[in-house]
Design a protein around this motif. Structure first.
Motif, PDB file in Angstrom:
ATOM      1  N   MET A   1     -73.209  34.345 -36.904  1.00 50.38           N
ATOM      2  CA  MET A   1     -71.937  33.906 -36.348  1.00 50.38           C
ATOM      3  C   MET A   1     -72.123  33.633 -34.865  1.00 50.38           C
ATOM      4  N   PHE A   2     -71.445  32.589 -34.401  1.00 56.34           N
ATOM      5  CA  PHE A   2     -71.364  32.363 -32.967  1.00 56.34           C
ATOM      6  C   PHE A   2     -69.938  31.969 -32.629  1.00 56.34           C
ATOM      7  N   ILE A   3     -69.583  32.181 -31.362  1.00 60.74           N
ATOM      8  CA  ILE A   3     -68.238  31.889 -30.867  1.00 60.74           C
ATOM      9  C   ILE A   3     -68.380  30.881 -29.744  1.00 60.74           C
ATOM     10  N   GLU A   4     -67.518  29.854 -29.791  1.00 66.83           N
ATOM     11  CA  GLU A   4     -67.556  28.822 -28.760  1.00 66.83           C
ATOM     12  C   GLU A   4     -66.158  28.343 -28.433  1.00 66.83           C
ATOM     13  N   GLU A   5     -66.039  27.733 -27.264  1.00 64.90           N
ATOM     14  CA  GLU A   5     -64.756  27.180 -26.845  1.00 64.90           C
ATOM     15  C   GLU A   5     -64.560  25.820 -27.497  1.00 64.90           C
ATOM     16  N   ARG A   6     -63.319  25.527 -27.839  1.00 64.23           N
ATOM     17  CA  ARG A   6     -62.941  24.216 -28.375  1.00 64.23           C
ATOM     18  C   ARG A   6     -61.676  23.746 -27.668  1.00 64.23           C
ATOM     19  N   THR A   7     -61.440  22.459 -27.723  1.00 65.75           N
ATOM     20  CA  THR A   7     -60.221  21.899 -27.147  1.00 65.75           C
ATOM     21  C   THR A   7     -59.117  21.866 -28.203  1.00 65.75           C
ATOM     22  N   ALA A  45     -64.724  30.950 -34.096  1.00 62.85           N
ATOM     23  CA  ALA A  45     -65.898  31.607 -34.677  1.00 62.85           C
ATOM     24  C   ALA A  45     -66.462  30.690 -35.745  1.00 62.85           C
ATOM     25  N   VAL A  46     -67.775  30.532 -35.725  1.00 63.19           N
ATOM     26  CA  VAL A  46     -68.456  29.655 -36.679  1.00 63.19           C
ATOM     27  C   VAL A  46     -69.492  30.485 -37.439  1.00 63.19           C
ATOM     28  N   VAL A  47     -69.405  30.424 -38.770  1.00 64.95           N
ATOM     29  CA  VAL A  47     -70.352  31.108 -39.644  1.00 64.95           C
ATOM     30  C   VAL A  47     -70.918  30.067 -40.608  1.00 64.95           C
ATOM     31  N   ASP A  48     -72.231  29.969 -40.652  1.00 69.26           N
ATOM     32  CA  ASP A  48     -72.890  29.014 -41.552  1.00 69.26           C
ATOM     33  C   ASP A  48     -72.297  27.613 -41.422  1.00 69.26           C
ATOM     34  N   ASP A  49     -72.130  27.162 -40.203  1.00 71.52           N
ATOM     35  CA  ASP A  49     -71.598  25.833 -39.887  1.00 71.52           C
ATOM     36  C   ASP A  49     -70.142  25.634 -40.302  1.00 71.52           C
ATOM     37  N   ARG A  70     -52.599  33.065 -31.362  1.00 69.92           N
ATOM     38  CA  ARG A  70     -53.260  32.428 -32.495  1.00 69.92           C
ATOM     39  C   ARG A  70     -54.547  33.098 -32.957  1.00 69.92           C
ATOM     40  N   MET A  71     -54.558  34.436 -32.943  1.00 73.08           N
ATOM     41  CA  MET A  71     -55.684  35.152 -33.545  1.00 73.08           C
ATOM     42  C   MET A  71     -55.593  34.944 -35.047  1.00 73.08           C
ATOM     43  N   TYR A  72     -56.626  34.352 -35.626  1.00 74.84           N
ATOM     44  CA  TYR A  72     -56.611  34.064 -37.058  1.00 74.84           C
ATOM     45  C   TYR A  72     -58.037  34.000 -37.585  1.00 74.84           C
ATOM     46  N   VAL A  73     -58.230  34.589 -38.760  1.00 71.15           N
ATOM     47  CA  VAL A  73     -59.489  34.471 -39.489  1.00 71.15           C
ATOM     48  C   VAL A  73     -59.138  34.039 -40.909  1.00 71.15           C
ATOM     49  N   ALA A  74     -59.840  33.038 -41.399  1.00 70.34           N
ATOM     50  CA  ALA A  74     -59.603  32.548 -42.759  1.00 70.34           C
ATOM     51  C   ALA A  74     -59.776  33.698 -43.752  1.00 70.34           C
ATOM     52  N   PRO A  75     -58.925  33.759 -44.785  1.00 71.45           N
ATOM     53  CA  PRO A  75     -58.983  34.882 -45.738  1.00 71.45           C
ATOM     54  C   PRO A  75     -60.374  35.151 -46.311  1.00 71.45           C
ATOM     55  N   ALA A  76     -61.127  34.126 -46.634  1.00 73.36           N
ATOM     56  CA  ALA A  76     -62.456  34.326 -47.228  1.00 73.36           C
ATOM     57  C   ALA A  76     -63.445  34.952 -46.251  1.00 73.36           C
ATOM     58  N   ALA A  77     -63.144  34.911 -44.962  1.00 72.00           N
ATOM     59  CA  ALA A  77     -64.057  35.439 -43.947  1.00 72.00           C
ATOM     60  C   ALA A  77     -63.601  36.778 -43.367  1.00 72.00           C
ATOM     61  N   ARG A  78     -62.521  37.315 -43.859  1.00 69.50           N
ATOM     62  CA  ARG A  78     -62.006  38.577 -43.326  1.00 69.50           C
ATOM     63  C   ARG A  78     -62.875  39.753 -43.752  1.00 69.50           C
ATOM     64  N   GLY A  79     -62.789  40.824 -42.977  1.00 67.58           N
ATOM     65  CA  GLY A  79     -63.531  42.039 -43.285  1.00 67.58           C
ATOM     66  C   GLY A  79     -64.979  42.002 -42.819  1.00 67.58           C
ATOM     67  N   GLN A  80     -65.320  41.047 -41.979  1.00 67.01           N
ATOM     68  CA  GLN A  80     -66.699  40.903 -41.502  1.00 67.01           C
ATOM     69  C   GLN A  80     -66.835  41.127 -39.994  1.00 67.01           C
TER      70      GLN A  80
END
Length: 146
Positions: A1-7, A45-49, A70-80
């Motif tokens: 996983m990596f975290i980056e800024e977006r517009t 946050a980006v995981v596996d592209d 706007r803190m949000y994590v897609a349901p399939a990626a939660r708990g990680q």
């Protein structure tokens, strides 16, 4: 996983924000929607592209205080640990932007968010702004100094 800024016009970010809004509306109705102000700084946050989570920090009317939005994590990626990593990174970014305190709002129907914020050192505060008269709304703040 990596975290980056977006517009704000990034398509992957927009999809996450749309999903976050849909989840809030499903939980709270239309009053669950709130916007993010101009000039907000977004991280993803980006995981596996795949872009799987987001958070923003925006300025407030209180000097030295930013607001987490706007803190949000897609349901399939939660708990990680993605939300915790995003929160830590937005705190670091907020410090770089000159904020010495962060505040945020969540609701009573989001126990996972409440647990995350409290475990990360956020403490309940009096409701502020448009949230002052909303039952079930929990406001939090954290000092970033020292």
């Amino acid at each position: 996983m990596f975290i980056e800024e977006r517009t704000a016009d990034d398509l992957a970010l927009i999809r996450l924000l749309d999903a976050a809004f849909a989840e809030l509306v499903a939980r709270y109705g239309l009053e669950g929607r709130s916007g993010v102000g101009p000039g907000a700084h977004y991280l993803v946050a980006v995981v596996d592209d795949e872009t799987v989570g987001c958070v923003a920090v925006q300025t407030t009317d209180v000097a030295g205080t930013g607001e987490v939005k706007r803190m949000y994590v897609a349901p399939a990626a939660r708990g990680q640990g993605i939300a915790r990593a995003l929160l830590k990174e937005i705190e670091s970014r907020a410090t770089d932007l000159g904020y010495d305190r962060l505040r945020l709002v969540t609701g009573h129907l989001q126990p996972a968010a409440i647990a995350l914020y409290e475990s990360a050192g956020y403490r309940r505060t009096e409701p502020y702004g448009t949230y002052a008269d909303r039952p079930g709304t929990f406001c939090y703040a954290k000092s970033l100094a020292g």
